[in-house]
Design a protein around this motif. Structure first.
Motif, PDB file in Angstrom:
ATOM      1  N   UNK A   1     -11.033   9.806  -1.322  1.00 45.84           N
ATOM      2  CA  UNK A   1     -11.233  10.963  -0.330  1.00 45.84           C
ATOM      3  C   UNK A   1     -10.782  12.244  -1.192  1.00 45.84           C
ATOM      4  N   UNK A   2     -11.419  13.421  -0.975  1.00 46.69           N
ATOM      5  CA  UNK A   2     -11.201  14.829  -1.554  1.00 46.69           C
ATOM      6  C   UNK A   2     -10.704  15.635  -0.652  1.00 46.69           C
ATOM      7  N   UNK A   3     -11.284  15.631   0.552  1.00 44.26           N
ATOM      8  CA  UNK A   3     -10.751  16.677   1.446  1.00 44.26           C
ATOM      9  C   UNK A   3      -9.457  16.458   1.770  1.00 44.26           C
ATOM     10  N   UNK A   4      -8.779  15.405   2.117  1.00 42.49           N
ATOM     11  CA  UNK A   4      -7.610  15.286   2.426  1.00 42.49           C
ATOM     12  C   UNK A   4      -7.098  13.562   2.159  1.00 42.49           C
ATOM     13  N   UNK A   5      -6.002  13.398   2.862  1.00 42.94           N
ATOM     14  CA  UNK A   5      -5.364  11.979   2.557  1.00 42.94           C
ATOM     15  C   UNK A   5      -6.109  10.899   3.520  1.00 42.94           C
ATOM     16  N   UNK A   6      -6.768   9.912   3.006  1.00 47.47           N
ATOM     17  CA  UNK A   6      -7.219   8.903   4.018  1.00 47.47           C
ATOM     18  C   UNK A   6      -6.535   7.570   3.518  1.00 47.47           C
ATOM     19  N   UNK A   7      -6.074   6.794   4.649  1.00 48.16           N
ATOM     20  CA  UNK A   7      -5.535   5.586   4.455  1.00 48.16           C
ATOM     21  C   UNK A   7      -6.138   4.425   5.320  1.00 48.16           C
ATOM     22  N   UNK A   8      -6.019   2.998   4.965  1.00 48.80           N
ATOM     23  CA  UNK A   8      -6.372   1.922   5.535  1.00 48.80           C
ATOM     24  C   UNK A   8      -5.462   1.000   6.036  1.00 48.80           C
ATOM     25  N   UNK A   9      -5.186   0.658   7.031  1.00 51.79           N
ATOM     26  CA  UNK A   9      -4.184  -0.427   7.356  1.00 51.79           C
ATOM     27  C   UNK A   9      -4.820  -1.693   8.272  1.00 51.79           C
ATOM     28  N   UNK A  10      -4.590  -2.636   8.069  1.00 52.03           N
ATOM     29  CA  UNK A  10      -5.117  -3.851   8.886  1.00 52.03           C
ATOM     30  C   UNK A  10      -4.782  -3.630  10.297  1.00 52.03           C
ATOM     31  N   UNK A  11      -5.811  -3.833  11.080  1.00 52.05           N
ATOM     32  CA  UNK A  11      -5.486  -3.719  12.667  1.00 52.05           C
ATOM     33  C   UNK A  11      -4.496  -4.683  13.414  1.00 52.05           C
ATOM     34  N   UNK A  12      -4.432  -5.629  12.639  1.00 53.16           N
ATOM     35  CA  UNK A  12      -3.395  -6.639  13.081  1.00 53.16           C
ATOM     36  C   UNK A  12      -1.982  -7.014  12.703  1.00 53.16           C
ATOM     37  N   UNK A  13      -1.808  -5.789  11.668  1.00 45.89           N
ATOM     38  CA  UNK A  13      -0.587  -5.609  11.254  1.00 45.89           C
ATOM     39  C   UNK A  13       0.527  -4.290  11.430  1.00 45.89           C
ATOM     40  N   UNK A  14       1.661  -4.193  11.685  1.00 46.86           N
ATOM     41  CA  UNK A  14       2.266  -3.309  12.178  1.00 46.86           C
ATOM     42  C   UNK A  14       2.456  -2.124  11.298  1.00 46.86           C
TER      43      UNK A  14
ATOM     44  N   UNK B   1       4.954  -1.269   9.457  1.00 40.91           N
ATOM     45  CA  UNK B   1       5.495  -1.537   7.951  1.00 40.91           C
ATOM     46  C   UNK B   1       4.319  -1.979   7.034  1.00 40.91           C
ATOM     47  N   UNK B   2       3.183  -2.162   7.395  1.00 41.34           N
ATOM     48  CA  UNK B   2       1.926  -2.713   6.694  1.00 41.34           C
ATOM     49  C   UNK B   2       1.037  -1.694   6.027  1.00 41.34           C
ATOM     50  N   UNK B   3       1.414  -0.332   6.076  1.00 45.22           N
ATOM     51  CA  UNK B   3       0.752   0.561   5.651  1.00 45.22           C
ATOM     52  C   UNK B   3       0.579   0.518   4.113  1.00 45.22           C
ATOM     53  N   UNK B   4      -0.519   0.475   3.384  1.00 41.72           N
ATOM     54  CA  UNK B   4      -0.518   0.124   1.929  1.00 41.72           C
ATOM     55  C   UNK B   4       0.249   1.487   1.038  1.00 41.72           C
ATOM     56  N   UNK B   5       1.091   0.826   0.209  1.00 42.51           N
ATOM     57  CA  UNK B   5       1.809   1.532  -0.845  1.00 42.51           C
ATOM     58  C   UNK B   5       1.300   2.595  -1.488  1.00 42.51           C
ATOM     59  N   UNK B   6      -0.194   2.433  -1.797  1.00 39.36           N
ATOM     60  CA  UNK B   6      -0.710   3.430  -2.600  1.00 39.36           C
ATOM     61  C   UNK B   6      -1.119   4.577  -1.717  1.00 39.36           C
TER      62      UNK B   6
END
Length: 203
Positions: A149-162, A164-169
């Motif tokens: 992404x360029x415009x802002x920060x985008x993140x992806x987190x699995x729907x079945x995870x809590x 704490x599972x937000x990706x470190x990157x």
């Protein structure tokens, strides 16, 4: 650098976006002279509104639901119309971040929505400022800006995870955004301070 205040106006459905908001806050706070205010717009109070009015920068954050920001964020955005009429947020710094369960998830539309909201208020938008990662055979999912992404920060987190599972990157990318916003806000504030001094320049 001038002392500045960065507000993070966010909402989080299941805790993932709150994790990102915390990373943005940590990035902003890593810049000397920066105070960070966290505002959950789903439960915003009159004091919270006054806090945002005092901020030098506001970073918008929301999960992406059905191709846009959450309903709670939209309600907040509509409620800013009074500030729009008085130009209360004119010339503040703005940026944004979002999260969804899919790699794309139409997150770009949410970031565009944030930037349009900022433009309506006469704010100055700060982009992510990172080249995309994870786009060659030798790259890694652990790269900064792995979703490109360029415009802002985008993140992806699995729907079945809590939360704490937000990706470190994605968390490190959010941290970068917060630090970038605080850095540019400080520079902008310094320029404004110099403009009040006869004969001074921003050197």
């Amino acid at each position: 650098m001038s002392s500045i205040t960065v507000g993070i106006a966010y909402t989080s459905g299941y805790g993932h976006t709150r994790e990102l908001a915390d990373a943005v806050a940590q990035g902003a706070a890593s810049v000397p002279g920066t105070l960070v205010e966290m505002i959950d717009v789903a439960a915003i109070t009159d004091d919270d509104w006054r806090t945002l009015d005092r901020c030098d920068a506001i970073i918008f954050g929301s999960p992406t639901y059905m191709g846009s920001a959450s309903g709670a964020f939209h309600a907040f955005a509509e409620a800013t119309s009074g500030r729009w009429m008085t130009r209360a947020w004119q010339d503040k710094i703005a940026a944004g971040f979002t999260n969804s369960g899919s790699m794309s998830g139409d997150k770009l539309h949410t970031l565009q929505y944030f930037s349009m909201l900022a433009a309506q208020h006469g704010m100055h938008w700060i982009s992510l400022g990172l080249l995309p990662g994870w786009n060659t055979t030798t790259a890694s999912e652990h790269d900064h800006n792995r979703l490109g992404f360029y415009l802002g920060a985008g993140a992806q987190t699995w729907n079945d995870q809590g939360p704490e599972a937000v990706h470190g990157a994605d968390l490190s990318t959010a941290h970068h955004l917060g630090r970038r916003v605080a850095t540019h806000t400080g520079r902008f504030a310094d320029t404004l301070d110099l403009a009040d001094i006869p004969g001074a320049t921003a050197g």
